[in-house]
Design an enzyme around this catalytic site. Structure first.
Site, PDB file in Angstrom:
ATOM      1  CE1 TYR A   1      -3.297   2.935   0.515  1.00  0.00           C
ATOM      2  CE2 TYR A   1      -1.866   3.584   2.332  1.00  0.00           C
ATOM      3  CZ  TYR A   1      -2.891   3.881   1.457  1.00  0.00           C
ATOM      4  OH  TYR A   1      -3.501   5.105   1.506  1.00  0.00           O
TER       5      TYR A   1
ATOM      6  CE1 TYR B   1     -13.755  33.781  46.099  1.00  0.00           C
ATOM      7  CE2 TYR B   1     -14.863  32.490  44.402  1.00  0.00           C
ATOM      8  CZ  TYR B   1     -14.666  32.803  45.739  1.00  0.00           C
ATOM      9  OH  TYR B   1     -15.378  32.137  46.686  1.00  0.00           O
TER      10      TYR B   1
ATOM     11  CD  GLU C   1      -9.381   9.072   4.459  1.00  0.00           C
ATOM     12  OE1 GLU C   1      -9.897  10.207   4.400  1.00  0.00           O
ATOM     13  OE2 GLU C   1      -8.530   8.663   3.648  1.00  0.00           O
TER      14      GLU C   1
END
Length: 518
Positions: free
Chosen positions: A63, A290, A423
């Site tokens: 491949y 804070y 895919e």
């Protein structure tokens, strides 16, 4: 004259595949470097190329070497058509769209693709790596569209636009901003267009270099605004005469979070020698909001995120991420190193950090404008009513901080199948990295506005001086923007402070805790 020459002379960098660090990648991104490949890498390149040649000569079917690609992997290609196969692969995959990637990102793409191929697992000839480095050194940057990759099977479309240049197609931007063809760009570095051999086109297209480069650029920008956010926070603390006690090392050691410990230490170093801190020791203030008190906890968590992302991206920048991979014993193994999920996750946590750096900065900026909390004149201007002061600058900061919240939505949780379901799960890493640039600029504006407002607050209360480091930054801000005693055309000052937040020349106490500087 000699000093100027030394500042502008390119820095020579040797790329050792598998061992390129973040500081090097940051310098590549910034530009002004000349790259060279570690000569030892050529042995592996030649060995892998010989393995591919042997497969073709033997007639074995492997491949990516003598087959079609993706869903067409079962189609065997005769030897006499392999060059046509590779050329067609590059041309057909050059399907990107959108604005070209920024120059710094393209430099990273060229460098990391060279490093990846030079790992010796891709089967390409050394001259292809030489071409990538030569283009980068000459400032001849392929025009790579920013959109069109899903970050799996590699950044196929954008990397195809890079590969097009090597076959004499595509477009390149010169250092002078001129757009020329790929063949002309190769001629300028003394090369001619390649006739790609077996696997060479596929090796160029496969890989995560575009998404990694985008994420690295986002990381470096995040570091800039992180450093600016720490400095702005120190300025704001001094402007409201806040308490230094929450930065006591014992508090942070008791929790043990490394980023928190590092941030608290950096803020203590920034404020070391302040005359403002002891001047209000008996003011009766018990706890700040804070956004001031929890700077170590919030910014420390951001720093830990950036440090983790930095480790992932450094690894990926050195990775062999194409497919199939060639190994020393002659094996050619098909796998999935091109899937960019690690990059997508890294980019997503960088996005979270960038967003939070801006979010807490915007809250400190709002605190400065609230006279009930800050003790400063409303909207930081003495003649209020006639003058609006910083009122709408805070609105701009709020708008950008809110925009970043939307952009921070994880890209990695999305997937759309491609290539006829071959895919079937993708990372979306390229978008994950690409959106970081907008987020960095948004946060640079927010943090820049805070720092400008804090400088205004310090000056409105001017008495004892702050620490040497804070006073030096105060002076640097004043070089960019004036004290505002009446309303002005505000936009240029905001732009000046955006560039302040994007600088890279912070005190060592801050720089030393950043991942690409540590």
């Amino acid at each position: 004259m000699n000093n100027n020459a030394s500042r502008t002379a390119p820095v020579s960098i040797v790329l050792t595949p598998g061992d390129v660090d973040l500081a090097t990648l940051r310098r590549v991104h910034a530009g002004g470097v000349q790259l060279a490949l570690d000569p030892s890498a050529r042995t592996g390149l030649l060995a892998a190329q010989a393995t591919v040649r042997k497969i073709v000569e033997s007639g074995d079917v492997v491949y990516g070497i003598n087959t079609g690609f993706g869903k067409l992997a079962q189609t065997i290609i005769p030897a006499e058509r392999l060059a046509e196969l590779q050329r067609n692969l590059v041309l057909s995959h050059s399907a990107g769209t959108g604005e070209p990637l920024a120059a710094g990102v393209v430099r990273l793409v060229l460098a990391t693709k060279a490093v990846s191929l030079a790992r010796g697992h891709s089967g390409v000839r050394p001259e292809i790596v030489d071409a990538l480095i030569g283009l980068c050194n000459a400032g001849l940057l392929p025009r790579i569209p920013s959109k069109g990759s899903v970050g799996a099977s590699g950044d196929l479309a954008p990397l195809a636009h890079l590969a097009c240049v090597l076959i004499g197609e595509g477009e390149v931007t010169t250092p002078q901003g001129e757009v020329i063809g790929g063949a002309d760009a190769l001629r300028l570095i003394g090369m001619t267009p390649f006739v790609l051999g077996p696997k060479e086109g596929l090796a160029l297209l496969n890989g995560t270099q575009v998404s990694t480069a985008l994420a690295l650029a986002g990381l470096f920008g995040a570091e800039d605004v992180f450093a600016a956010g720490l400095m702005a926070g120190a300025l704001s603390l001094e402007a409201i005469q806040g308490s230094i006690k929450p930065f006591d090392a014992r508090i942070h050691a008791a929790r043990g979070q490394p980023g928190q410990i590092a941030v608290a230490g950096a803020v203590r170093a920034l404020l070391d020698g302040s005359e403002i801190v002891p001047s209000h020791a008996d003011c009766g203030r018990v706890q700040d909001p804070y956004s001031i008190r929890c700077v170590p906890q919030v910014m420390g968590a951001c720093l830990d995120n950036l440090a983790h992302a930095a480790r992932v991206l450094r690894t990926e920048a050195n990775a062999a991420s194409d497919n199939p991979l060639v190994f020393d014993n002659g094996d050619v193994i098909s796998g999935g190193n091109f899937h960019a999920e690690p990059v997508a996750f890294a980019a997503d946590i960088i996005a979270l950090s960038i967003s939070e750096i801006g979010a807490i900065s915007e809250r400190r900026m709002a605190l400065l404008l609230d006279s009930g909390l800050s003790g400063l004149p409303p909207f930081l201007v003495r003649d209020g009513g006639v003058n609006s002061g910083f009122m709408i600058a805070q609105v701009t900061a709020a708008a950008l901080a809110s925009e970043n919240k939307s952009l921070a939505h994880p890209a990695s949780v999305d997937s759309l199948p491609t290539s006829a379901n071959q895919e079937d799960h993708v990372s979306m890493a390229t978008f994950a990295g690409r959106r970081l640039a907008d987020m960095v600029e948004n946060t640079a504006v927010v943090v820049g506005i805070e720092a400008m407002a804090a400088a205004q607050g310090i000056e409105l209360k001017r008495g004892p001086k702050s620490s040497p480091l804070v006073e030096a930054e105060f002076a640097a801000i004043r070089e960019r923007v004036p004290f505002i005693d009446q309303d002005i055309f505000f936009a240029p000052t905001i732009e000046a402070m955006r560039t302040w937040a994007r600088q890279d020349s912070w005190p060592e106490a801050v720089r030393s805790i950043l991942p690409s500087h540590a």
